[in-house]
Write an enzyme that holds these catalytic residues in place. Structure first.
Site, PDB file in Angstrom:
ATOM      1  CE  LYS A  24      -2.215  -0.998   3.871  1.00  0.00           C
ATOM      2  NZ  LYS A  24      -1.552  -2.260   4.241  1.00  0.00           N
ATOM      3  NE  ARG A  99      -4.138  -1.003   9.899  1.00  0.00           N
ATOM      4  CZ  ARG A  99      -3.054  -0.418   9.358  1.00  0.00           C
ATOM      5  NH1 ARG A  99      -3.092   0.822   8.974  1.00  0.00           N
ATOM      6  NH2 ARG A  99      -1.943  -1.107   9.207  1.00  0.00           N
ATOM      7  NE  ARG A 138       7.374  -2.970   5.803  1.00  0.00           N
ATOM      8  CZ  ARG A 138       6.077  -2.750   5.672  1.00  0.00           C
ATOM      9  NH1 ARG A 138       5.498  -2.851   4.484  1.00  0.00           N
ATOM     10  NH2 ARG A 138       5.347  -2.441   6.717  1.00  0.00           N
ATOM     11  NE  ARG A 172       6.224   0.181   9.894  1.00  0.00           N
ATOM     12  CZ  ARG A 172       5.019   0.048   9.367  1.00  0.00           C
ATOM     13  NH1 ARG A 172       4.778   0.562   8.162  1.00  0.00           N
ATOM     14  NH2 ARG A 172       4.069  -0.573  10.009  1.00  0.00           N
ATOM     15  NE  ARG A 183       2.337  -4.279  11.163  1.00  0.00           N
ATOM     16  CZ  ARG A 183       3.427  -4.058  10.437  1.00  0.00           C
ATOM     17  NH1 ARG A 183       4.591  -4.574  10.801  1.00  0.00           N
ATOM     18  NH2 ARG A 183       3.364  -3.334   9.356  1.00  0.00           N
TER      19      ARG A 183
END
Ligand code: AMP
Length: 229
Positions: A24, A99, A138, A172, A183
């Site tokens: 996203k 969400r 990432r 992160r 998550r």
């Protein structure tokens, strides 16, 4: 209320739906560059609030580290304030919001106050199992936010951002295997029902998002062009 003289009621509003790791953020940033739309990421806004130590940030920090959803009241307030800023009149891509159904209803209310509506809610359809690998590797450039990945996309020159030449990179706190599981669970329990919510509004468009970043960007660009025509 928006100023009708300066703000076309047709300023596009696009939503990107999908589990963590679906791409996203990457896609929203590309659409921002190509179409001049504003990427609104509640995750980014919350991380900024945590870094700034605001009251909302302090309330959100532990929840985010656990991979759970921050309460609707905090997130809706943050989103509402950002949406009211002048640049959003160009049109927005919502990345990570809504969400929950409560957030989706709040968004409908905020948009209707300014005569806007959702042009499309695009569901990025991915294979859950691949998301843990994607997220775990990432990292981003600390200066410009360009995204990289240990396995899939390293900078051309090691340690130097391809885009801005920055040399500081960050990961992160919640991009680790344990938090990713929480998550994904939160996504399926609380966010996936929004697929039906937007289908009922005839705003839902599903796309296969397991392919190359550029191919997915092409599909999204076509959707934005149709939505803004
Ligand atoms: P993201 O950057 O979108 O992956 O979001 C990172 C974390 O911020 C999430 O795991 C949640 O803890 C929190 N968060 C971001 N957006 C929302 C939202 N719309 N509602 C609730 N929590 C959110």
């Amino acid at each position: 209320m928006m100023d009708g003289a300066n703000t076309p009621a047709t300023a596009p509003v696009l939503i990107l739906l999908g589990p963590p790791g679906a791409g996203k953020g990457t896609q929203a940033r590309m659409l921002e560059e190509t179409f001049g739309l504003v990427q609104l990421s509640t995750g980014d806004l919350l991380r900024a609030a945590v870094a700034a130590g605001t009251e909302a940030g302090q309330r959100a920090k532990a929840v985010m580290e656990a991979g759970e959803l921050v309460s609707d009241d905090i997130v809706i307030a943050i989103l509402r304030d950002r949406l009211a800023e002048a640049d959003c009149a160009k049109g927005v891509i919502l990345d990570g919001f809504p969400r929950t159904t409560v957030q989706a209803e709040a968004l409908d209310g905020l948009l209707s106050e300014s005569g806007q509506k959702i042009n499309a809610a695009v569901s990025l359809e991915v294979d859950d199992a691949a998301m843990v690998t994607r997220i775990s590797g990432r990292y981003t450039c600390g200066a410009c936010g360009e995204g990289y990945h240990d396995s899939f996309k390293q900078p051309a020159k090691a340690g130097t951002c391809d885009k801005c030449g920055g040399t500081e990179f960050k990961r992160r706190a919640d991009d680790n295997a344990e938090t990713v599981a929480a998550r994904l669970e939160a996504y399926h329990a609380q966010t996936a029902p929004l697929i039906d919510y937007y289908a009922a509004q005839h705003a839902l468009i599903g796309i296969d998002a397991m392919g190359e970043i550029e191919d997915i960007a092409g599909k999204l660009a076509a959707i934005v062009k149709t939505a803004t025509a």
